[in-house]
Design an enzyme around this catalytic site. Structure first.
Site, mmCIF file in Angstrom:
data_model
loop_
_atom_site.group_PDB
_atom_site.id
_atom_site.type_symbol
_atom_site.label_atom_id
_atom_site.label_comp_id
_atom_site.label_asym_id
_atom_site.label_seq_id
_atom_site.Cartn_x
_atom_site.Cartn_y
_atom_site.Cartn_z
ATOM 1 N N SER A 142 34.539 41.836 36.547
ATOM 2 C CA SER A 142 35.190 42.348 35.230
ATOM 3 C C SER A 142 35.319 41.289 34.447
ATOM 4 O O SER A 142 35.716 39.887 34.803
ATOM 5 C CB SER A 142 36.462 43.142 35.852
ATOM 6 O OG SER A 142 37.186 43.494 34.381
ATOM 7 N N TYR A 155 44.652 43.670 40.689
ATOM 8 C CA TYR A 155 43.386 44.066 40.107
ATOM 9 C C TYR A 155 42.625 42.737 39.541
ATOM 10 O O TYR A 155 41.642 42.207 39.828
ATOM 11 C CB TYR A 155 43.373 45.221 39.461
ATOM 12 C CG TYR A 155 41.928 45.635 38.916
ATOM 13 C CD1 TYR A 155 41.040 46.349 39.566
ATOM 14 C CD2 TYR A 155 41.648 45.098 37.570
ATOM 15 C CE1 TYR A 155 39.814 46.521 39.279
ATOM 16 C CE2 TYR A 155 40.274 45.532 36.997
ATOM 17 C CZ TYR A 155 39.368 46.435 38.061
ATOM 18 O OH TYR A 155 38.166 46.362 37.437
#
Length: 273
Positions: A142, A155
């Protein structure tokens, strides 16, 4: 071996980027192993892909939050005589909220899925790729991997791990004909963003991309042998800024963008579970 199907194993394949990656690989002639928890969704996707692309598709339903699941998946592949040409580590989930108040068990499960399962599957399947001198791994990281992320602390940290691992494996494997690529999408229209309630986060408003577009760019980059693929100019500029701006500024910006509506309860979303 020349006639052997190019089996692509995709985790988290039941929705979002994972499902779109399956469609892209199938359109390019790869055989598929679709792995996720939701068996019915996998079966439906497999039937759709076989109808439109005519490639072999196998469905393996399992929960990669289980520490034994990566080994189970490797054994299922071996039992069916499938040698992975490409591994796509897409399964993962995120939680938004303050680290000190988010559920402890779910944060540890996030590490199990986003970090431990990715690591285990790479270790289980990479040796065969190196032995055969072909194929590779596409790990879905990401743009979160490029900075710390207050209000999504674990995360962001797990995606930083995926990026770092992928870059290291890229250097180790490239001389032996195997590619390891980290796909780093930013804002993406998917079930992940809707379920996690991140539509309230200003981080996901500019430069949003479709899951299909992200998947196409990701596979293009993997097939081109690139170590890192960042889809979209907005995401590329953001990653570049995270590299050159002072870290104190970057983390404050990330925290501000991820704070969203703090009156809403924290929500969890899976990336193609």
């Amino acid at each position: 071996m020349a006639d052997e199907p190019r089996w692509t194993v995709i985790t988290g394949a039941s929705s979002g980027i994972g499902a779109e990656l399956a469609r892209v690989f199938a359109a390019r002639g790869y055989a598929l192993v679709l792995a996720a928890r939701r068996h019915e969704r996998l079966e439906a996707l497999g039937e759709e892909i076989q109808k439109h692309h005519g490639v072999p598709v196998e469905v393996m339903a399992l929960d990669l939050e289980d520490r034994g699941a990566p080994q189970d998946l490797a054994e299922m592949l071996r039992d069916q005589g499938i040698r992975a040409h490409t591994l796509v580590n897409n399964a993962g989930f995120g939680l938004r909220g303050d680290f000190a108040t988010l559920p402890f068990e779910r944060q540890m499960a996030m590490i199990d899925l986003n970090v431990s399962a990715v690591t285990a599957l790479c270790r289980l399947l990479l040796p065969g790729m190196l032995e055969r001198g072909r194929g590779g791994i596409l790990n879905v990281a990401s743009t979160s991997a490029f900075q710390a992320g207050p209000h999504m602390a674990v995360y962001y940290a797990t995606k930083a791990y995926v990026l770092s691992l992928s870059e290291a494996l890229y250097e180790e494997a490239k001389a032996r004909g195997v590619t390891v690529t980290a796909l780093c999408p930013g804002s993406t229209e998917s079930e992940f963003s809707a379920t996690a309630d991140v539509e309230y986060s200003r981080a996901l408003r500019p430069g949003i991309m479709s899951a299909a577009e992200v998947a196409r760019i990701g596979v293009d980059g993997y097939e081109a042998g690139r170590a890192i693929v960042i889809p979209g100019r907005t995401n590329w500029i953001g990653a570049l800024g995270a590299k050159f701006l002072p870290r104190a500024i970057v983390r404050k910006i990330a925290g501000s963008l991820q704070r969203g509506d703090v009156t809403k309860p924290a929500k969890e979303a899976n990336e193609g579970a």
